[in-house]
Design an enzyme around this catalytic site. Structure first.
Site: not given
Length: 171
Positions: A74-75, A78
């Site tokens: 998820h990170e 980004h």
């Protein structure tokens, strides 16, 4: 306190995500700095301009497998979206595509971890439809005049005084 092997496992997962992205895009990406200093209820954050990932050490320790399979991709997604597309909506279509096509993970916006071990003191507030618990940060802002609205009824939240005054009755 995280062990060296726990830190290494997360850093290896970050590397695996980058290698997956490099295969997908046929392009090399600069590796981010990884810190274990995230606080509050947030599992992790990506600092785009700094190429930095921060992870919550306590939530990681309590949810190691979910961190490695969900939070890290998820990170990383980004940061990769920022490198590929520039500034976009945080969980917009570019990020969703990066999660599903590149990371091969479901594009979930938030974690579902038990946060009781990291949640600080909360303060009770009331709107017209329900009671809310505000963090100390939001409570302090409300005390200084910031008005928070209920997302359901759109009415302002008012502090609840849960300490009822004692009656002094002498018999």
């Amino acid at each position: 306190m995280l062990t060296t092997s726990q830190k290494k496992a997360l850093e290896q997962q970050v590397e695996a995500c980058y290698q997956q992205a490099e295969c997908f895009f046929d392009h090399a990406f600069p590796r981010p700095r990884v810190l274990f200093t995230q606080r509050g209820k947030i599992a992790g954050t990506a600092h785009l301009q700094k190429n930095l990932l921060k992870f919550h050490p306590i939530l990681y320790q309590e949810n190691q497998q979910a961190f490695l399979t969900d939070v890290v991709p998820h990170e990383v997604a980004h940061l990769l979206v920022y490198l590929v597309h520039g500034r976009t909506a945080p969980h917009g279509q570019e990020w969703q595509m990066m999660m599903s096509k590149v990371m091969q993970r479901s594009p979930e916006r938030t974690h579902q971890f038990d946060i009781s071990s990291v949640q600080g003191k909360t303060f009770a507030y009331q709107c017209q439809c329900q009671q809310h618990q505000l963090s100390i940060r939001r409570h302090n802002k409300a005390s200084k005049g910031v008005i928070y609205l209920c997302t359901a009824c759109k009415k302002p939240l008012q502090p609840l005084n849960l300490h009822k005054p004692r009656l002094n009755i002498n018999l």
